[in-house]
Each structure stands twice: as C-alpha cells, then as structure tokens.
Write a protein that holds these residues in place. Structure first.
Motif, PDB file in Angstrom:
ATOM      1  N   GLY A   1     -23.311  22.623  24.330  1.00 52.15           N
ATOM      2  CA  GLY A   1     -22.257  23.550  23.804  1.00 52.15           C
ATOM      3  C   GLY A   1     -21.269  23.153  22.515  1.00 52.15           C
ATOM      4  N   ILE A   2     -20.784  23.958  22.166  1.00 57.74           N
ATOM      5  CA  ILE A   2     -20.072  23.673  20.832  1.00 57.74           C
ATOM      6  C   ILE A   2     -18.789  22.704  20.922  1.00 57.74           C
ATOM      7  CG2 ILE A   2     -20.929  25.370  19.397  1.00 57.74           C
ATOM      8  CD1 ILE A   2     -18.331  26.876  19.672  1.00 57.74           C
ATOM      9  N   GLY A   3     -17.941  23.062  22.070  1.00 63.17           N
ATOM     10  CA  GLY A   3     -16.854  22.455  22.328  1.00 63.17           C
ATOM     11  C   GLY A   3     -17.074  20.811  22.787  1.00 63.17           C
ATOM     12  N   ALA A   4     -18.584  20.729  23.384  1.00 62.18           N
ATOM     13  CA  ALA A   4     -18.874  19.371  23.674  1.00 62.18           C
ATOM     14  C   ALA A   4     -19.154  18.519  22.300  1.00 62.18           C
ATOM     15  CB  ALA A   4     -19.951  19.310  24.693  1.00 62.18           C
TER      16      ALA A   4
ATOM     17  N   GLY B   1     -12.813  12.740  28.381  1.00 64.31           N
ATOM     18  CA  GLY B   1     -12.400  13.783  29.280  1.00 64.31           C
ATOM     19  C   GLY B   1     -11.590  14.745  29.219  1.00 64.31           C
ATOM     20  N   ARG B   2     -10.698  14.992  29.848  1.00 62.13           N
ATOM     21  CA  ARG B   2      -9.880  16.260  29.725  1.00 62.13           C
ATOM     22  C   ARG B   2      -9.079  16.329  28.444  1.00 62.13           C
ATOM     23  NH1 ARG B   2      -5.225  18.319  33.957  1.00 62.13           N
ATOM     24  NH2 ARG B   2      -4.335  20.253  32.799  1.00 62.13           N
ATOM     25  N   GLU B   3      -8.486  15.176  28.008  1.00 60.90           N
ATOM     26  CA  GLU B   3      -7.846  15.223  26.603  1.00 60.90           C
ATOM     27  C   GLU B   3      -8.728  15.459  25.525  1.00 60.90           C
ATOM     28  OE1 GLU B   3      -5.550  12.142  23.640  1.00 60.90           O
ATOM     29  OE2 GLU B   3      -6.391  11.354  25.683  1.00 60.90           O
ATOM     30  N   ALA B   4     -10.204  15.289  25.530  1.00 63.56           N
ATOM     31  CA  ALA B   4     -11.083  15.582  24.495  1.00 63.56           C
ATOM     32  C   ALA B   4     -11.430  16.891  24.776  1.00 63.56           C
ATOM     33  CB  ALA B   4     -12.279  14.722  24.753  1.00 63.56           C
ATOM     34  N   ARG B   5     -11.395  17.427  25.732  1.00 63.16           N
ATOM     35  CA  ARG B   5     -11.882  18.900  25.823  1.00 63.16           C
ATOM     36  C   ARG B   5     -10.437  19.667  25.352  1.00 63.16           C
ATOM     37  NH1 ARG B   5     -14.958  22.243  28.710  1.00 63.16           N
ATOM     38  NH2 ARG B   5     -14.397  24.619  29.428  1.00 63.16           N
ATOM     39  N   GLU B   6      -9.413  19.309  25.612  1.00 61.27           N
ATOM     40  CA  GLU B   6      -8.226  20.245  25.113  1.00 61.27           C
ATOM     41  C   GLU B   6      -8.302  19.958  23.638  1.00 61.27           C
ATOM     42  OE1 GLU B   6      -5.032  18.437  27.251  1.00 61.27           O
ATOM     43  OE2 GLU B   6      -5.436  19.541  29.244  1.00 61.27           O
ATOM     44  N   ARG B   7      -8.366  18.730  23.210  1.00 64.60           N
ATOM     45  CA  ARG B   7      -8.122  18.516  21.622  1.00 64.60           C
ATOM     46  C   ARG B   7      -9.441  19.375  20.914  1.00 64.60           C
ATOM     47  NH1 ARG B   7      -6.913  12.267  20.600  1.00 64.60           N
ATOM     48  NH2 ARG B   7      -7.432  12.818  18.671  1.00 64.60           N
ATOM     49  N   SER B   8     -10.565  19.571  21.574  1.00 61.98           N
ATOM     50  CA  SER B   8     -11.752  20.246  20.850  1.00 61.98           C
ATOM     51  C   SER B   8     -11.555  21.780  20.961  1.00 61.98           C
ATOM     52  CB  SER B   8     -13.101  19.892  21.853  1.00 61.98           C
ATOM     53  OG  SER B   8     -13.897  20.626  21.369  1.00 61.98           O
ATOM     54  N   ALA B   9     -11.019  22.247  22.034  1.00 60.83           N
ATOM     55  CA  ALA B   9     -10.533  23.594  22.112  1.00 60.83           C
ATOM     56  C   ALA B   9      -9.297  23.872  21.203  1.00 60.83           C
ATOM     57  CB  ALA B   9     -10.148  23.885  23.592  1.00 60.83           C
ATOM     58  N   ALA B  10      -8.521  22.911  21.062  1.00 58.42           N
ATOM     59  CA  ALA B  10      -7.522  23.377  19.965  1.00 58.42           C
ATOM     60  C   ALA B  10      -8.103  23.461  18.580  1.00 58.42           C
ATOM     61  CB  ALA B  10      -6.342  22.208  20.266  1.00 58.42           C
ATOM     62  N   LEU B  11      -8.967  22.431  18.229  1.00 59.91           N
ATOM     63  CA  LEU B  11      -9.663  22.269  17.023  1.00 59.91           C
ATOM     64  C   LEU B  11     -10.401  23.604  16.888  1.00 59.91           C
ATOM     65  CD1 LEU B  11     -10.931  18.802  16.168  1.00 59.91           C
ATOM     66  CD2 LEU B  11      -9.549  20.375  14.549  1.00 59.91           C
ATOM     67  N   LEU B  12     -11.188  24.090  17.624  1.00 56.21           N
ATOM     68  CA  LEU B  12     -11.848  25.419  17.432  1.00 56.21           C
ATOM     69  C   LEU B  12     -11.072  26.598  17.230  1.00 56.21           C
ATOM     70  CD1 LEU B  12     -14.799  24.623  20.254  1.00 56.21           C
ATOM     71  CD2 LEU B  12     -15.015  24.646  18.008  1.00 56.21           C
TER      72      LEU B  12
ATOM     73  N   ARG C   1      -8.074  26.079  15.966  1.00 54.41           N
ATOM     74  CA  ARG C   1      -7.791  25.980  14.356  1.00 54.41           C
ATOM     75  C   ARG C   1      -8.571  26.539  13.460  1.00 54.41           C
ATOM     76  NH1 ARG C   1      -6.549  26.792  10.669  1.00 54.41           N
ATOM     77  NH2 ARG C   1      -5.216  25.798   8.963  1.00 54.41           N
ATOM     78  N   VAL C   2      -9.846  26.414  13.517  1.00 47.44           N
ATOM     79  CA  VAL C   2     -10.925  26.927  12.486  1.00 47.44           C
ATOM     80  C   VAL C   2     -11.221  28.333  12.686  1.00 47.44           C
ATOM     81  CG1 VAL C   2     -11.920  24.519  12.106  1.00 47.44           C
ATOM     82  CG2 VAL C   2     -12.920  25.815  13.881  1.00 47.44           C
ATOM     83  N   GLY C   3     -10.617  28.989  13.684  1.00 46.58           N
ATOM     84  CA  GLY C   3     -10.722  30.479  13.903  1.00 46.58           C
ATOM     85  C   GLY C   3     -12.026  30.668  14.674  1.00 46.58           C
ATOM     86  N   LEU C   4     -12.187  29.896  15.698  1.00 48.04           N
ATOM     87  CA  LEU C   4     -13.083  30.390  16.836  1.00 48.04           C
ATOM     88  C   LEU C   4     -12.316  30.663  18.235  1.00 48.04           C
ATOM     89  CD1 LEU C   4     -15.826  27.961  16.052  1.00 48.04           C
ATOM     90  CD2 LEU C   4     -15.968  30.565  15.579  1.00 48.04           C
ATOM     91  N   PRO C   5     -12.571  31.847  18.890  1.00 49.54           N
ATOM     92  CA  PRO C   5     -12.038  32.222  20.144  1.00 49.54           C
ATOM     93  C   PRO C   5     -12.361  30.995  21.208  1.00 49.54           C
ATOM     94  CG  PRO C   5     -13.892  33.888  19.688  1.00 49.54           C
ATOM     95  CD  PRO C   5     -13.618  33.050  18.269  1.00 49.54           C
ATOM     96  N   PRO C   6     -11.290  30.940  22.252  1.00 44.58           N
ATOM     97  CA  PRO C   6     -11.690  29.987  23.318  1.00 44.58           C
ATOM     98  C   PRO C   6     -12.773  30.156  23.904  1.00 44.58           C
ATOM     99  CG  PRO C   6      -9.501  30.692  23.397  1.00 44.58           C
ATOM    100  CD  PRO C   6     -10.068  31.521  22.084  1.00 44.58           C
TER     101      PRO C   6
ATOM    102  N   LEU D   1     -15.827  31.001  23.388  1.00 48.76           N
ATOM    103  CA  LEU D   1     -17.044  30.335  22.756  1.00 48.76           C
ATOM    104  C   LEU D   1     -17.424  28.852  22.795  1.00 48.76           C
ATOM    105  CD1 LEU D   1     -17.262  32.038  19.272  1.00 48.76           C
ATOM    106  CD2 LEU D   1     -18.152  32.874  21.007  1.00 48.76           C
ATOM    107  N   TYR D   2     -16.286  28.402  23.661  1.00 49.40           N
ATOM    108  CA  TYR D   2     -16.419  26.744  23.940  1.00 49.40           C
ATOM    109  C   TYR D   2     -17.747  26.389  24.485  1.00 49.40           C
ATOM    110  CZ  TYR D   2     -14.848  22.250  25.141  1.00 49.40           C
ATOM    111  OH  TYR D   2     -14.600  20.636  25.175  1.00 49.40           O
ATOM    112  N   ASP D   3     -18.141  27.036  25.488  1.00 50.58           N
ATOM    113  CA  ASP D   3     -19.543  26.650  26.150  1.00 50.58           C
ATOM    114  C   ASP D   3     -20.863  27.328  25.406  1.00 50.58           C
ATOM    115  OD1 ASP D   3     -18.157  24.996  28.083  1.00 50.58           O
ATOM    116  OD2 ASP D   3     -17.541  26.527  29.011  1.00 50.58           O
ATOM    117  N   ARG D   4     -20.690  28.065  24.505  1.00 46.08           N
ATOM    118  CA  ARG D   4     -21.703  28.776  23.470  1.00 46.08           C
ATOM    119  C   ARG D   4     -22.686  27.617  23.054  1.00 46.08           C
ATOM    120  NH1 ARG D   4     -21.099  34.201  22.770  1.00 46.08           N
ATOM    121  NH2 ARG D   4     -20.136  35.022  24.452  1.00 46.08           N
ATOM    122  N   ARG D   5     -23.820  27.482  22.755  1.00 49.06           N
ATOM    123  CA  ARG D   5     -24.618  26.838  22.175  1.00 49.06           C
ATOM    124  C   ARG D   5     -24.857  27.400  20.730  1.00 49.06           C
ATOM    125  NH1 ARG D   5     -29.510  25.066  26.430  1.00 49.06           N
ATOM    126  NH2 ARG D   5     -28.073  24.083  27.815  1.00 49.06           N
ATOM    127  N   PRO D   6     -25.250  26.493  19.884  1.00 43.77           N
ATOM    128  CA  PRO D   6     -25.248  26.935  18.413  1.00 43.77           C
ATOM    129  C   PRO D   6     -26.084  28.179  17.986  1.00 43.77           C
ATOM    130  CG  PRO D   6     -25.412  24.669  18.530  1.00 43.77           C
ATOM    131  CD  PRO D   6     -25.614  25.156  19.776  1.00 43.77           C
TER     132      PRO D   6
END
Length: 327
Positions: free
Chosen positions: A110-113, A127-138, A140-145, A147-152
């Motif tokens: 998944g793109i978030g991972a 863990g949770r911190e990495a997931r939260e920071r990843s979601a925040a970055l996504l 920031r680059v204009g991707l909705p939450p 999509l976090y678990d979607r594959r490329p």
C-alpha cells in the motif's frame, strides 16, 4: 554565498569498453568531464536532448553510480570512494524521484506503507507514529486519506508521482534529484506537480536537481540551468538569463524548438542537422560542431573550455563573435 551541498568535479562516466571477446570496442562516455554544484535551497535545471547524459549525471551525484573519473562531494565530504556501508547514513539525506514512479514503488505494498518504509529503515519513526507521519505527508502532496492502503496500480500517473515525492520527502532529505518527473503526465497534471515541487522546496529548503527536456518547466521552477550535450556542459547560468537570451548555439536551437507561451514572440526555428552523435564515437574538438551552424575548421581541433562570458554566465564555444550576440 553558501558552500555547495552536492558537487561534482571533473565527472566522467563510461560504460562498456574493451573485453577479451571485443578488444577494440570503445567505451560509451555518457558524462565527459563535468563540473557541477548545487547549494542548499537552490533548484538547478539540467536540460538537453535524450542521450545527453542528464540522468547519468544525476545518479553520479547521488552515488547511485560510481564515476569512472572525477570527484563527488556531499556536505563538504568526499563520497567518491565510500563503501556501501559508509554511504548508508548519507542515503537519508539524498533522495531521487524517478520518471516512472510505478517502477520505483512495490506493487504489493500500500502507498501509505511505502511512504512509511523509509522512516523505519532510517530510524526516524516506527509503528503508529510512522503511519501518522506517512498519512500527513500524503495529505501534504494532495492525496486524500482514503488512498492510504491502495496499491500503486489503483492510482493514476499523477497520483503515483505524488506518492513518489512523498516517499522521497519522508526521510527528510537535504538534496533531491527529480528525473523527468512530469514528462509522462499531461500538461495540467504536470503543472500541478511542478507547483507542488516549488512549494515543498521553499518549505523545506531543499536543494533540487531537476532533470527535464521541458524548458518552460525549468524556467518556472529553477534558479539556474545547465545545458548538456553529449555529456558536456554547453552553457550554464541563471534560468531566466539563459532561457531569455541563450548564448550557445545549442541552447538557442533547443529554445527555438520549444513551444512558446501564449502571446510570446518567437524567433525563427533553428533546425539542427543530423542526429546527436554516438557517445561511443564522439566528434573531435567541440562535440557539437557536427550540427552547429557556426562551426569552423578550428572547432574540430579544440575542445572549448566552459568559460565565463558574463558574471555568473558560462558557455563552451571558441567563437567570441557568436557568444557576443547575447544581449
């Protein structure tokens, strides 16, 4: 003026060469003695035709390829001969955004991972911190939450490029090489990615090497530009100066072939004869001479030095009368 964050001196990169079965085979010289420097917070555009050595030069600065000759420094440290273990701590500080983001992403992840992966690898978050920071970055680059678990393969090309940018930024780099990041995208999506890169660079003080054949994209994003032809720098200077009034005949030809902006006055089209020569058998003297409309017999005998023709403006040509035509 600050010291360069990334610098190459006399960089040469050759592929192939003589072997037992082909003792006369010539090496392909993709980069031929290039000096280049990028400072923190600066965006340098690298332009030229396909086969000019742009992508190879970017890989050399990141030490993703080992130069045949020359020196690479990063943060003032010579990294030319560092081993893989010695390079590992520096990898976090230098990242690359590839032209084909699909090829650089794990299709089963998944793109978030994928964005969080680098954080864990470099000990920045888990863990949770990495997931939260990843979601925040996504976000920031204009991707909705959602999509976090979607594959490329479930994303569009523009969305995948945003993921690739987020993945590069996840490890908080100082220097990013963006290799033709908008060439495969349509104009409107490409413009959005350019705007995003501009915002992120300003926010984070990134040094950016932007590899592109799109001169208008370079003008909109970059502070300086270097023009490559057959592994050599033909011209270098401020993006506005070089692209407004190109000095070298090759830069003039590139600009004349580039689509104009609406309402922009365009000069006559300069058509270069023939194809770019093979880097395995480059012309003697000036490598551009076989296609240059101003070439003289002396151009076959002398390799022109990259010299200052105006403050901060460099060009490689032996003909002062040609370069003096620059306003």
């Amino acid at each position: 003026m600050s010291a360069p964050i990334a610098e190459g001196q006399g960089l040469v990169m050759e592929f192939g060469g003589p072997t037992l079965l082909a003792p006369r085979r010539r090496p392909v010289r993709a980069v031929a003695g290039v000096d280049i420097a990028i400072r923190s917070g600066e965006a340098l555009g690298l332009v030229g035709e396909s086969g000019s050595g742009k992508s190879t030069l970017g890989r050399l600065l990141l030490r993703l390829a080992q130069p045949t000759a020359g020196r690479v420094t990063f943060g003032g440290r010579d990294i030319t001969a560092l081993s893989r273990p010695a390079m590992r701590p520096l990898r976090r500080r230098m990242q690359m955004v590839f032209q084909d983001p699909f090829g650089s992403l794990n299709p089963r992840m998944g793109i978030g991972a994928a964005v969080a992966e680098g954080m864990a690898l470099h000990g920045l978050a888990r863990g949770r911190e990495a997931r939260e920071r990843s979601a925040a970055l996504l976000r920031r680059v204009g991707l909705p939450p959602g999509l976090y678990d979607r594959r490329p393969d479930a994303l569009s090309g523009g969305q995948r490029q945003r993921v690739a940018i987020a993945r590069a930024l996840a490890v908080e780099p100082d220097f990013v090489v963006a290799d033709e990041p908008v060439s495969a995208l349509d104009v409107s999506v490409g413009a959005e990615i350019l705007a995003l890169l501009r915002e992120l660079r300003e926010e984070r003080g990134l040094a950016l090497l932007f590899v592109s054949h799109d001169l208008h994209a370079v003008r909109s994003l970059c502070d300086r530009v270097a023009v490559l032809y057959l592994g050599r720098v033909m011209e270098e200077g401020s993006a506005e100066g070089v692209l407004r009034a190109p000095a070298h005949p090759y830069t003039r030809a590139l600009l004349s072939a580039s689509p104009g902006r609406p309402g922009e006055a365009r000069g006559p089209r300069i058509v270069l004869g023939g194809e770019i020569p093979s880097p395995a058998n480059p012309p003697s003297g000036c490598v551009f001479r076989t296609r240059c409309p101003h070439a003289l017999p002396a151009c076959a005998e002398t390799v022109p030095a990259l010299r200052e023709i105006q403050p901060g403006r460099l060009a490689a040509c032996i003909r002062d009368d040609v370069l003096e035509a620059v306003p």
